[in-house]
Design a protein around this motif. Structure first.
Motif, PDB file in Angstrom:
ATOM      1  N   SER A 157     -46.926 -48.328 -45.430  1.00 32.81           N
ATOM      2  CA  SER A 157     -47.666 -47.498 -44.475  1.00 32.81           C
ATOM      3  C   SER A 157     -46.767 -46.418 -43.889  1.00 32.81           C
ATOM      4  CB  SER A 157     -48.225 -48.364 -43.348  1.00 32.81           C
ATOM      5  OG  SER A 157     -48.785 -47.565 -42.319  1.00 32.81           O
ATOM      6  N   PRO A 158     -47.256 -45.196 -43.746  1.00 32.13           N
ATOM      7  CA  PRO A 158     -46.449 -44.154 -43.115  1.00 32.13           C
ATOM      8  C   PRO A 158     -46.392 -44.292 -41.599  1.00 32.13           C
ATOM      9  CG  PRO A 158     -48.597 -43.267 -43.683  1.00 32.13           C
ATOM     10  CD  PRO A 158     -48.542 -44.665 -44.245  1.00 32.13           C
ATOM     11  N   ASP A 159     -47.325 -45.044 -41.023  1.00 33.22           N
ATOM     12  CA  ASP A 159     -47.433 -45.104 -39.568  1.00 33.22           C
ATOM     13  C   ASP A 159     -47.754 -46.491 -39.014  1.00 33.22           C
ATOM     14  OD1 ASP A 159     -50.011 -45.362 -40.490  1.00 33.22           O
ATOM     15  OD2 ASP A 159     -50.747 -43.487 -39.616  1.00 33.22           O
ATOM     16  N   GLY A 160     -47.814 -47.502 -39.875  1.00 33.16           N
ATOM     17  CA  GLY A 160     -48.171 -48.836 -39.425  1.00 33.16           C
ATOM     18  C   GLY A 160     -49.656 -49.033 -39.206  1.00 33.16           C
ATOM     19  N   VAL A 161     -50.461 -48.026 -39.544  1.00 36.72           N
ATOM     20  CA  VAL A 161     -51.914 -48.098 -39.331  1.00 36.72           C
ATOM     21  C   VAL A 161     -52.668 -48.025 -40.650  1.00 36.72           C
ATOM     22  CG1 VAL A 161     -53.902 -47.021 -38.209  1.00 36.72           C
ATOM     23  CG2 VAL A 161     -51.696 -47.107 -37.017  1.00 36.72           C
ATOM     24  N   THR A 162     -52.390 -47.002 -41.434  1.00 39.14           N
ATOM     25  CA  THR A 162     -53.028 -46.876 -42.748  1.00 39.14           C
ATOM     26  C   THR A 162     -52.071 -47.404 -43.810  1.00 39.14           C
ATOM     27  OG1 THR A 162     -52.173 -44.615 -43.004  1.00 39.14           O
ATOM     28  CG2 THR A 162     -54.357 -44.872 -42.024  1.00 39.14           C
ATOM     29  N   TRP A 163     -52.616 -48.162 -44.763  1.00 33.68           N
ATOM     30  CA  TRP A 163     -51.771 -48.880 -45.718  1.00 33.68           C
ATOM     31  C   TRP A 163     -52.173 -48.579 -47.156  1.00 33.68           C
ATOM     32  CZ3 TRP A 163     -47.687 -52.004 -44.204  1.00 33.68           C
ATOM     33  CH2 TRP A 163     -47.599 -52.249 -42.825  1.00 33.68           C
ATOM     34  N   GLU A 164     -51.181 -48.645 -48.026  1.00 31.89           N
ATOM     35  CA  GLU A 164     -51.400 -48.521 -49.464  1.00 31.89           C
ATOM     36  C   GLU A 164     -50.847 -49.759 -50.151  1.00 31.89           C
ATOM     37  OE1 GLU A 164     -49.738 -45.911 -53.259  1.00 31.89           O
ATOM     38  OE2 GLU A 164     -49.662 -45.039 -51.241  1.00 31.89           O
ATOM     39  N   ASP A 165     -51.643 -50.341 -51.033  1.00 32.43           N
ATOM     40  CA  ASP A 165     -51.179 -51.475 -51.820  1.00 32.43           C
ATOM     41  C   ASP A 165     -50.315 -50.966 -52.969  1.00 32.43           C
ATOM     42  OD1 ASP A 165     -52.743 -52.948 -50.146  1.00 32.43           O
ATOM     43  OD2 ASP A 165     -54.282 -53.411 -51.641  1.00 32.43           O
ATOM     44  N   ARG A 166     -49.146 -51.583 -53.126  1.00 35.85           N
ATOM     45  CA  ARG A 166     -48.264 -51.174 -54.209  1.00 35.85           C
ATOM     46  C   ARG A 166     -47.998 -52.369 -55.135  1.00 35.85           C
ATOM     47  NH1 ARG A 166     -44.665 -46.285 -51.415  1.00 35.85           N
ATOM     48  NH2 ARG A 166     -46.537 -45.083 -50.858  1.00 35.85           N
ATOM     49  N   ALA A 167     -46.772 -52.627 -55.515  1.00 39.24           N
ATOM     50  CA  ALA A 167     -46.516 -53.600 -56.580  1.00 39.24           C
ATOM     51  C   ALA A 167     -46.915 -55.017 -56.177  1.00 39.24           C
ATOM     52  CB  ALA A 167     -45.039 -53.568 -56.951  1.00 39.24           C
ATOM     53  N   ALA A 168     -47.396 -55.757 -57.150  1.00 39.88           N
ATOM     54  CA  ALA A 168     -47.613 -57.198 -57.001  1.00 39.88           C
ATOM     55  C   ALA A 168     -46.357 -57.903 -57.506  1.00 39.88           C
ATOM     56  CB  ALA A 168     -48.833 -57.636 -57.796  1.00 39.88           C
ATOM     57  N   LEU A 169     -45.803 -58.782 -56.699  1.00 40.06           N
ATOM     58  CA  LEU A 169     -44.611 -59.520 -57.103  1.00 40.06           C
ATOM     59  C   LEU A 169     -44.487 -60.764 -56.248  1.00 40.06           C
ATOM     60  CD1 LEU A 169     -41.345 -57.778 -55.751  1.00 40.06           C
ATOM     61  CD2 LEU A 169     -43.619 -57.302 -54.870  1.00 40.06           C
ATOM     62  N   ARG A 170     -43.693 -61.703 -56.746  1.00 44.68           N
ATOM     63  CA  ARG A 170     -43.419 -62.951 -56.037  1.00 44.68           C
ATOM     64  C   ARG A 170     -42.014 -62.828 -55.449  1.00 44.68           C
ATOM     65  NH1 ARG A 170     -44.898 -68.565 -56.236  1.00 44.68           N
ATOM     66  NH2 ARG A 170     -43.102 -69.964 -56.186  1.00 44.68           N
ATOM     67  N   ALA A 171     -41.935 -62.641 -54.124  1.00 48.07           N
ATOM     68  CA  ALA A 171     -40.658 -62.355 -53.481  1.00 48.07           C
ATOM     69  C   ALA A 171     -40.556 -63.114 -52.166  1.00 48.07           C
ATOM     70  CB  ALA A 171     -40.516 -60.860 -53.234  1.00 48.07           C
ATOM     71  N   LEU A 172     -39.337 -63.176 -51.653  1.00 53.92           N
ATOM     72  CA  LEU A 172     -39.103 -63.807 -50.356  1.00 53.92           C
ATOM     73  C   LEU A 172     -38.729 -62.783 -49.297  1.00 53.92           C
ATOM     74  CD1 LEU A 172     -38.897 -66.422 -48.709  1.00 53.92           C
ATOM     75  CD2 LEU A 172     -36.495 -66.596 -49.422  1.00 53.92           C
ATOM     76  N   ASP A 173     -37.932 -61.783 -49.666  1.00 50.73           N
ATOM     77  CA  ASP A 173     -37.439 -60.839 -48.668  1.00 50.73           C
ATOM     78  C   ASP A 173     -37.362 -59.440 -49.247  1.00 50.73           C
ATOM     79  OD1 ASP A 173     -36.531 -60.212 -46.109  1.00 50.73           O
ATOM     80  OD2 ASP A 173     -34.433 -60.571 -46.603  1.00 50.73           O
ATOM     81  N   LEU A 174     -37.391 -58.443 -48.339  1.00 51.81           N
ATOM     82  CA  LEU A 174     -37.319 -57.043 -48.709  1.00 51.81           C
ATOM     83  C   LEU A 174     -36.195 -56.351 -47.949  1.00 51.81           C
ATOM     84  CD1 LEU A 174     -41.078 -55.980 -48.317  1.00 51.81           C
ATOM     85  CD2 LEU A 174     -39.927 -56.546 -50.471  1.00 51.81           C
ATOM     86  N   ALA A 175     -35.663 -55.282 -48.535  1.00 52.99           N
ATOM     87  CA  ALA A 175     -34.727 -54.409 -47.838  1.00 52.99           C
ATOM     88  C   ALA A 175     -34.915 -52.993 -48.370  1.00 52.99           C
ATOM     89  CB  ALA A 175     -33.282 -54.855 -48.033  1.00 52.99           C
ATOM     90  N   VAL A 176     -34.933 -52.031 -47.458  1.00 53.30           N
ATOM     91  CA  VAL A 176     -35.125 -50.634 -47.822  1.00 53.30           C
ATOM     92  C   VAL A 176     -33.821 -49.885 -47.603  1.00 53.30           C
ATOM     93  CG1 VAL A 176     -36.482 -48.554 -47.404  1.00 53.30           C
ATOM     94  CG2 VAL A 176     -37.534 -50.790 -47.101  1.00 53.30           C
ATOM     95  N   SER A 177     -33.472 -49.019 -48.529  1.00 52.09           N
ATOM     96  CA  SER A 177     -32.239 -48.242 -48.422  1.00 52.09           C
ATOM     97  C   SER A 177     -32.291 -47.300 -47.222  1.00 52.09           C
ATOM     98  CB  SER A 177     -32.013 -47.430 -49.695  1.00 52.09           C
ATOM     99  OG  SER A 177     -30.988 -46.461 -49.497  1.00 52.09           O
ATOM    100  N   PRO A 178     -31.251 -47.280 -46.374  1.00 54.85           N
ATOM    101  CA  PRO A 178     -31.218 -46.337 -45.255  1.00 54.85           C
ATOM    102  C   PRO A 178     -31.031 -44.890 -45.708  1.00 54.85           C
ATOM    103  CG  PRO A 178     -29.664 -48.156 -44.938  1.00 54.85           C
ATOM    104  CD  PRO A 178     -30.102 -48.190 -46.367  1.00 54.85           C
ATOM    105  N   ALA A 179     -30.522 -44.701 -46.919  1.00 52.26           N
ATOM    106  CA  ALA A 179     -30.243 -43.351 -47.411  1.00 52.26           C
ATOM    107  C   ALA A 179     -31.345 -42.807 -48.308  1.00 52.26           C
ATOM    108  CB  ALA A 179     -28.919 -43.338 -48.167  1.00 52.26           C
ATOM    109  N   ALA A 180     -32.083 -43.701 -48.957  1.00 50.17           N
ATOM    110  CA  ALA A 180     -33.124 -43.290 -49.904  1.00 50.17           C
ATOM    111  C   ALA A 180     -34.398 -44.066 -49.594  1.00 50.17           C
ATOM    112  CB  ALA A 180     -32.678 -43.545 -51.343  1.00 50.17           C
ATOM    113  N   PRO A 181     -35.324 -43.491 -48.839  1.00 48.60           N
ATOM    114  CA  PRO A 181     -36.511 -44.228 -48.396  1.00 48.60           C
ATOM    115  C   PRO A 181     -37.337 -44.853 -49.511  1.00 48.60           C
ATOM    116  CG  PRO A 181     -36.323 -42.144 -47.224  1.00 48.60           C
ATOM    117  CD  PRO A 181     -35.291 -42.115 -48.309  1.00 48.60           C
ATOM    118  N   GLY A 182     -37.226 -44.317 -50.727  1.00 47.35           N
ATOM    119  CA  GLY A 182     -38.003 -44.867 -51.831  1.00 47.35           C
ATOM    120  C   GLY A 182     -37.341 -46.005 -52.564  1.00 47.35           C
ATOM    121  N   THR A 183     -36.103 -46.356 -52.185  1.00 39.94           N
ATOM    122  CA  THR A 183     -35.396 -47.450 -52.853  1.00 39.94           C
ATOM    123  C   THR A 183     -35.610 -48.743 -52.075  1.00 39.94           C
ATOM    124  OG1 THR A 183     -33.720 -45.988 -53.785  1.00 39.94           O
ATOM    125  CG2 THR A 183     -33.152 -48.317 -53.600  1.00 39.94           C
TER     126      THR A 183
END
Length: 305
Positions: A157-183
């Protein structure tokens, strides 16, 4: 003559631990959260850690707590919700998800809730009754990434209100790159999966098997396996979306073993400050994970998320 057979490798043990944790993660949502009755004020069932300024916040099965100077945890605010997912944004806003406290009414899934006063009060942001995020993280452009554990789906979500469904996967945790928002990184049973297109597609999980990952600064990527071994990661930039021998462009170097057994949560503030919740405490390092000091006592909560 006695024959001696080698036990499972550390990687195999970590993979098994993550498999069990993932199984528990996907089944725990059907269980009603119970009030925390741990003796001596100790916390249990930790799902997330966050820092605002120099204050530590611990998201649990029984609300958000913060330790005093002596390490005694005090509940922040009066909500006793089961916060399964929790993060503190760069601007200091708290985002969380999970289930309401017993008897509090409302839908079984909180969706995304927000606090702008360090957890003292919360308000509904979106998806109430629809989603239980077990992992939340934000990018440098304020994009919100959430792992919908019930449906095995990454939502963005760009704002925490509107959402887009993306990849389906079986995961436990996520981390987003501070330098590359798409990583985006995701911990899976076969290793860390990496996406370079904002979570629309992921390379297959490979390389080091980790339970939790956190990316505090561009040079501060850490992960921890099911045995409590902390690793420092390097994004080599060679991942192409199809996987590499190093886990889609990632290299992991062992740092140390965190005290207290299996991990329950990991949050990295910067290259020196690392926070880990294990089975017997919340531990903090100020030297990049080489040594740790216990900040809070923890009891039970063996299954982490």
């Amino acid at each position: 003559m006695k024959k001696y057979f080698p036990g499972p490798s550390a990687a195999a043990t970590a993979a098994l631990a993550l498999t069990l944790t993932l199984t528990l993660t996907l089944t725990a949502c059907s269980q009603e959260p119970a009030a925390d009755d741990s003796p001596g004020g100790a916390l249990s069932h930790i799902h997330g850690l966050g820092v605002r300024g120099d204050t530590l916040y611990v998201a649990t099965h029984d609300g958000v707590h913060s330790p005093d100077a002596d390490g005694r945890p005090t509940r922040v605010g009066d909500r006793r919700d089961d916060f399964m997912g929790f993060t503190v944004t760069a601007s200091g806003v708290f985002l969380a998800s999970g289930h309401p406290a017993p008897g509090s009414g409302g839908p079984a899934d909180l969706g995304l809730v927000e606090s702008t006063d360090s957890g003292r009060t919360w308000h509904e942001k979106s998806l109430a009754g629809e989603v239980d995020f077990h992992s939340l993280d934000t990018a440098s452009d304020a994009t919100v990434y959430g792992y919908d554990a019930t449906n095995g789906l990454l939502r963005v979500s760009p704002d925490g209100v509107t959402w887009e469904d993306r990849a389906a996967l079986r995961a436990l945790d996520l981390a987003v790159s501070p330098a590359a928002p798409g990583t985006v990184l995701a911990t899976t049973e076969t290793g860390v999966a990496r996406s370079t297109d904002g979570g629309r597609t992921f390379a297959p999980g490979s390389g080091q098997v980790l339970s939790y990952v956190s990316w505090g600064d561009p040079d501060a990527l850490f992960g921890i396996d099911g045995n409590g071994v902390l690793f420092r990661g390097t994004d080599t930039g060679t991942g192409t979306g199809t996987g590499t021998a190093q886990g889609s462009g990632l290299r992991w170097d062992r740092v140390a073993t965190v005290p207290g057994g299996a991990p329950q949560a990991l949050t990295v503030v910067d290259a020196r400050r690392v926070l880990v919740a294990t089975q017997d405490g919340v531990y903090e390092s100020r030297d990049g994970g080489r040594t740790f000091e216990r900040r809070v006592t923890v009891t039970s909560g063996k299954e982490g998320h």
